[in-house]
Design a protein around this motif. Structure first.
Motif, short mmCIF file in Angstrom:
data_model
loop_
_atom_site.label_atom_id
_atom_site.label_comp_id
_atom_site.label_asym_id
_atom_site.label_seq_id
_atom_site.Cartn_x
_atom_site.Cartn_y
_atom_site.Cartn_z
N ASN A 175 -33.19 -77.46 -19.78
CA ASN A 175 -34.33 -76.59 -19.51
C ASN A 175 -34.99 -77.07 -18.22
O ASN A 175 -35.50 -78.20 -18.14
CB ASN A 175 -35.33 -76.63 -20.67
CG ASN A 175 -36.50 -75.70 -20.42
OD1 ASN A 175 -37.45 -76.06 -19.73
ND2 ASN A 175 -36.42 -74.50 -20.95
N LEU A 176 -34.98 -76.24 -17.20
CA LEU A 176 -35.45 -76.66 -15.88
C LEU A 176 -36.96 -76.94 -15.87
O LEU A 176 -37.42 -77.79 -15.12
CB LEU A 176 -35.08 -75.62 -14.82
CG LEU A 176 -33.57 -75.40 -14.62
CD1 LEU A 176 -33.30 -74.43 -13.48
CD2 LEU A 176 -32.83 -76.72 -14.37
N ARG B 79 -32.61 -73.38 -8.16
CA ARG B 79 -33.15 -72.07 -8.54
C ARG B 79 -33.15 -71.14 -7.33
O ARG B 79 -33.41 -69.95 -7.47
CB ARG B 79 -34.61 -72.21 -8.97
CG ARG B 79 -34.86 -72.84 -10.31
CD ARG B 79 -36.37 -72.92 -10.44
NE ARG B 79 -36.82 -73.60 -11.64
CZ ARG B 79 -36.97 -72.99 -12.82
NH1 ARG B 79 -36.67 -71.74 -12.97
NH2 ARG B 79 -37.43 -73.67 -13.85
N ASP B 80 -32.95 -71.71 -6.16
CA ASP B 80 -33.14 -70.99 -4.90
C ASP B 80 -31.78 -70.48 -4.38
O ASP B 80 -30.95 -71.28 -3.92
CB ASP B 80 -33.79 -71.96 -3.89
CG ASP B 80 -34.04 -71.29 -2.55
OD1 ASP B 80 -33.68 -70.09 -2.39
OD2 ASP B 80 -34.59 -71.97 -1.67
N ASP C 243 -32.12 -69.07 -14.17
CA ASP C 243 -32.92 -69.05 -15.40
C ASP C 243 -33.45 -70.44 -15.75
O ASP C 243 -32.91 -71.45 -15.30
CB ASP C 243 -32.07 -68.53 -16.56
CG ASP C 243 -31.54 -67.13 -16.28
OD1 ASP C 243 -32.26 -66.34 -15.65
OD2 ASP C 243 -30.38 -66.86 -16.67
N ASP C 244 -34.47 -70.45 -16.61
CA ASP C 244 -35.04 -71.73 -17.05
C ASP C 244 -34.02 -72.57 -17.82
O ASP C 244 -34.01 -73.79 -17.72
CB ASP C 244 -36.24 -71.49 -17.96
CG ASP C 244 -37.48 -71.11 -17.16
OD1 ASP C 244 -37.45 -71.27 -15.92
OD2 ASP C 244 -38.44 -70.62 -17.78
#
Ligand code: ZN
Ligand code: ZN
Length: 171
Positions: A7-8, A90-91, A104-105
């Motif tokens: 989970n980020l 995420r980028d 996604d998270d």
């Protein structure tokens, strides 16, 4: 059987990284590799941390692979202990060869663990380095009992065929 999720948001907030310790089943490794009869549950010991807005997952994965020997066709086990290292972002603008896009998270790590194991699978596994294999004449496992067959037929055409059937013997 568990799967391994990262989970980020947890990793964003954790000071010393997030420890991921799970056991997972990866039966596809056996389904997709001809010489693998089965694979034990895989233990993943990983730590995820954030640096320079990248998510690094490092550690090790461990299991036992049950191979079919490519010479004598007997089943044998081989322990596997592999380093694991992947980087996520995420980028979308930062994605490159070694940096995986994770919008996604929650990121499922199972496919990356499976890939790490698949890259380490032996394609010509041997139960032991000096495995004597099967007798090409009578089919007996020559590791278990010697046979009276002539192991090197003199006919050169047959010898050439034998080399084709077991090219490793000429190594
Ligand atoms: Zn063997
Ligand atoms: Zn024989």
């Amino acid at each position: 059987m568990e799967t391994v999720w990262m989970n980020l948001r947890d990793v964003d907030e954790a000071k010393g990284g997030v420890v991921l310790h799970e056991t997972l089943a990866l039966p596809r490794v056996a389904e997709e590799n001809r010489m693998v009869e089965r694979i034990d549950p895989v233990t993943a010991d990983l730590i995820a941390h954030k640096a320079d807005r990248l998510y690094h997952v490092d550690g090790a994965v461990e299991t036992v692979i049950w191979y079919m020997c490519s010479r004598c066709l007997e089943t044998f086990s081989a322990p596997l202990h592999l380093p694991f290292a992947e980087v996520f972002t995420r980028d979308a603008a930062r994605v490159e060869d070694e940096i995986i896009y994770a919008p996604d998270d929650d990121v499922l790590l199972d496919p990356f663990i499976e890939q790490t194991i698949n890259l380490a699978i032996e394609y010509r596994p041997l139960c032991r380095e000096d495995c004597k294999g099967l007798c090409p004449v009578c089919g007996k496992n020559r590791n278990l009992e010697p046979c009276d067959c002539n192991p090197r037929p003199v006919d050169p055409r047959w010898a050439a065929l034998q080399d084709l059937l077991s090219p490793d013997e000429s190594e």
